[in-house]
Design a protein around this motif. Sequence first.
Motif, short mmCIF file in Angstrom:
data_model
loop_
_atom_site.label_atom_id
_atom_site.label_comp_id
_atom_site.label_asym_id
_atom_site.label_seq_id
_atom_site.Cartn_x
_atom_site.Cartn_y
_atom_site.Cartn_z
N ALA A 12 0.84 -1.21 0.00
CA ALA A 12 0.00 0.00 0.00
C ALA A 12 0.87 1.26 0.00
O ALA A 12 0.58 2.22 -0.72
CB ALA A 12 -0.93 -0.01 1.21
N LEU A 13 1.94 1.27 0.80
CA LEU A 13 2.84 2.42 0.82
C LEU A 13 3.56 2.58 -0.52
O LEU A 13 3.75 3.71 -1.00
CB LEU A 13 3.86 2.28 1.95
CG LEU A 13 3.30 2.44 3.36
CD1 LEU A 13 4.37 2.12 4.39
CD2 LEU A 13 2.77 3.84 3.57
N SER A 14 3.94 1.49 -1.14
CA SER A 14 4.61 1.55 -2.45
C SER A 14 3.69 2.12 -3.52
O SER A 14 4.09 2.95 -4.33
CB SER A 14 5.08 0.15 -2.87
OG SER A 14 5.99 -0.36 -1.94
N VAL A 15 2.43 1.67 -3.52
CA VAL A 15 1.46 2.17 -4.50
C VAL A 15 1.19 3.65 -4.26
O VAL A 15 1.09 4.45 -5.20
CB VAL A 15 0.16 1.34 -4.44
CG1 VAL A 15 -0.95 2.01 -5.24
CG2 VAL A 15 0.41 -0.07 -4.95
N ARG A 21 4.47 10.11 -7.22
CA ARG A 21 5.51 10.46 -8.18
C ARG A 21 4.94 10.65 -9.60
O ARG A 21 5.37 11.53 -10.33
CB ARG A 21 6.62 9.40 -8.19
CG ARG A 21 7.40 9.30 -6.89
CD ARG A 21 8.05 10.58 -6.51
NE ARG A 21 9.04 10.95 -7.50
CZ ARG A 21 9.81 12.02 -7.44
NH1 ARG A 21 9.71 12.84 -6.42
NH2 ARG A 21 10.67 12.28 -8.38
N ILE A 22 3.98 9.83 -9.96
CA ILE A 22 3.33 9.99 -11.27
C ILE A 22 2.57 11.31 -11.32
O ILE A 22 2.62 12.03 -12.31
CB ILE A 22 2.40 8.79 -11.56
CG1 ILE A 22 3.24 7.54 -11.80
CG2 ILE A 22 1.49 9.08 -12.75
CD1 ILE A 22 2.44 6.27 -11.91
N TRP A 23 1.89 11.65 -10.24
CA TRP A 23 1.16 12.93 -10.17
C TRP A 23 2.13 14.10 -10.32
O TRP A 23 1.86 15.06 -11.05
CB TRP A 23 0.39 13.01 -8.86
CG TRP A 23 -0.30 14.32 -8.67
CD1 TRP A 23 -1.40 14.78 -9.31
CD2 TRP A 23 0.11 15.36 -7.77
NE1 TRP A 23 -1.71 16.04 -8.87
CE2 TRP A 23 -0.81 16.43 -7.93
CE3 TRP A 23 1.13 15.49 -6.85
CZ2 TRP A 23 -0.72 17.59 -7.19
CZ3 TRP A 23 1.21 16.66 -6.13
CH2 TRP A 23 0.30 17.69 -6.31
N LEU A 24 3.29 14.03 -9.64
CA LEU A 24 4.28 15.10 -9.78
C LEU A 24 4.81 15.20 -11.20
O LEU A 24 5.03 16.30 -11.72
CB LEU A 24 5.47 14.86 -8.83
CG LEU A 24 5.28 15.25 -7.38
CD1 LEU A 24 6.55 14.94 -6.59
CD2 LEU A 24 4.91 16.69 -7.21
#
Length: 74
Positions: A12-15, A21-24
């Motif tokens: 869950a933390l990895s996702v 990071r994708i949002w950034l």
Amino acid sequence: MTQTLLVSIIIALSVTYLSYRIWLAFKEINDPCHGCSGCALKEARKQAEKRRSKKPPCGNKKTIKKFVQSEDLQ
């Protein structure tokens, strides 16, 4: 049971981190520096953009108005 819970938390933390990071990456897609905040090149680029976006000076507006009015009278 404990191992399953621990693995679930790690996944869950990895996702969550991956989605952040994708949002950034999409947020800063038009920024050539990709969020870098402290470089002299970025400051120079900002100043160059400011200079390009300014309207060119048109001179003395009163003189231009007088010139236009004097041509209208002739």
